[in-house]
Motif scaffolding. Structure first.
Motif, short mmCIF file in Angstrom:
data_model
loop_
_atom_site.label_atom_id
_atom_site.label_comp_id
_atom_site.label_asym_id
_atom_site.label_seq_id
_atom_site.Cartn_x
_atom_site.Cartn_y
_atom_site.Cartn_z
N LEU A 197 25.00 -19.57 -39.50
CA LEU A 197 23.66 -18.99 -39.19
C LEU A 197 22.63 -19.94 -39.14
O LEU A 197 22.87 -21.04 -40.16
CB LEU A 197 23.38 -17.98 -40.05
CG LEU A 197 24.40 -16.78 -40.46
CD1 LEU A 197 23.92 -16.05 -41.72
CD2 LEU A 197 24.20 -15.86 -39.11
N ARG A 198 21.79 -19.82 -38.20
CA ARG A 198 20.50 -20.87 -38.11
C ARG A 198 19.44 -19.89 -37.76
O ARG A 198 19.43 -18.85 -37.17
CB ARG A 198 20.66 -21.59 -36.93
CG ARG A 198 21.75 -23.12 -37.36
CD ARG A 198 21.78 -24.07 -36.37
NE ARG A 198 20.60 -24.77 -36.74
CZ ARG A 198 20.34 -26.01 -36.03
NH1 ARG A 198 21.16 -26.23 -35.16
NH2 ARG A 198 19.60 -26.91 -36.52
N ALA A 199 18.24 -20.19 -38.34
CA ALA A 199 16.94 -19.52 -37.83
C ALA A 199 16.13 -20.53 -36.85
O ALA A 199 16.42 -21.68 -36.88
CB ALA A 199 16.02 -19.14 -39.19
N ARG A 200 15.59 -19.85 -36.12
CA ARG A 200 14.74 -20.53 -34.91
C ARG A 200 13.51 -19.81 -35.17
O ARG A 200 13.32 -18.75 -35.01
CB ARG A 200 15.40 -20.71 -33.71
CG ARG A 200 14.54 -21.31 -32.76
CD ARG A 200 15.28 -21.16 -31.23
NE ARG A 200 15.90 -20.16 -30.76
CZ ARG A 200 16.97 -20.14 -29.92
NH1 ARG A 200 17.38 -21.15 -29.58
NH2 ARG A 200 17.43 -18.83 -29.54
N ILE A 226 26.85 -18.20 -34.87
CA ILE A 226 27.84 -19.13 -34.16
C ILE A 226 29.11 -18.95 -34.93
O ILE A 226 29.29 -19.16 -35.86
CB ILE A 226 27.37 -20.46 -34.11
CG1 ILE A 226 25.90 -20.53 -33.73
CG2 ILE A 226 28.38 -21.11 -33.31
CD1 ILE A 226 25.56 -22.05 -34.09
N ALA A 227 29.82 -18.00 -33.97
CA ALA A 227 31.37 -17.95 -34.55
C ALA A 227 32.46 -18.53 -33.27
O ALA A 227 32.18 -17.84 -32.39
CB ALA A 227 31.58 -16.53 -34.74
N GLY A 228 32.88 -19.87 -33.68
CA GLY A 228 33.82 -20.44 -32.68
C GLY A 228 32.81 -20.91 -31.69
O GLY A 228 31.93 -21.53 -31.98
N LEU A 267 20.96 -12.57 -33.09
CA LEU A 267 21.29 -11.48 -34.24
C LEU A 267 19.87 -10.71 -34.68
O LEU A 267 19.95 -9.57 -34.74
CB LEU A 267 21.84 -11.90 -35.44
CG LEU A 267 23.34 -12.65 -35.42
CD1 LEU A 267 23.75 -13.25 -36.68
CD2 LEU A 267 24.10 -11.74 -34.70
N PHE A 268 18.87 -11.36 -34.56
CA PHE A 268 17.64 -10.93 -34.53
C PHE A 268 16.65 -11.71 -33.70
O PHE A 268 16.62 -12.91 -33.77
CB PHE A 268 17.06 -10.85 -36.25
CG PHE A 268 15.53 -10.49 -36.25
CD1 PHE A 268 15.29 -9.38 -36.39
CD2 PHE A 268 14.64 -11.46 -36.37
CE1 PHE A 268 13.94 -8.70 -36.75
CE2 PHE A 268 13.32 -11.12 -36.70
CZ PHE A 268 13.00 -9.70 -36.76
N VAL A 291 25.35 -8.54 -41.06
CA VAL A 291 26.22 -9.50 -40.20
C VAL A 291 27.78 -9.22 -40.90
O VAL A 291 27.99 -9.13 -41.91
CB VAL A 291 26.23 -11.11 -40.28
CG1 VAL A 291 24.80 -11.02 -39.88
CG2 VAL A 291 26.07 -11.67 -42.05
N THR A 292 28.78 -9.19 -39.79
CA THR A 292 30.12 -9.13 -40.20
C THR A 292 30.67 -10.53 -39.95
O THR A 292 30.51 -11.40 -38.93
CB THR A 292 30.77 -8.22 -39.14
OG1 THR A 292 30.14 -6.93 -39.25
CG2 THR A 292 32.33 -8.34 -39.33
#
Length: 78
Positions: free
Chosen positions: A51-54, A19-21, A27-28, A42-43
């Motif tokens: 970042l979060r994992a689900r 999540i950016a803004g 991402l995966f 990641v950039t």
């Protein structure tokens, strides 16, 4: 191991969410691996990245899902 509703407790899919803004990207997405589950370069944009994992189990009868706590990543100003 048997757990919830006497069914096997397992993770079928793991996703890494960035999540950016106001922009949200997966991402995966894939099955968890053994040992290192996954590796994703990641950039980090200006303003940082969260970042979060689900993870989820979906066996056709019930779906269980979890989220990790958010992790904020930022870079030093140049």
């Amino acid at each position: 191991p048997m757990d919830y509703l006497k069914r096997e407790n397992r993770i079928d899919t793991v996703e890494l969410i960035g999540i950016a803004g106001k922009k949200v990207d997966v991402l995966f997405s894939g099955p968890p691996g053994s040992g290192e589950a996954f590796s994703v370069p990641v950039t980090v944009p200006p303003g940082g990245l969260v970042l979060r994992a689900r993870g989820r189990r979906a066996d056709g009868r019930s779906a269980l899902m979890f989220y990790t706590n958010p992790i904020r990543v930022s870079t030093a100003a140049k």
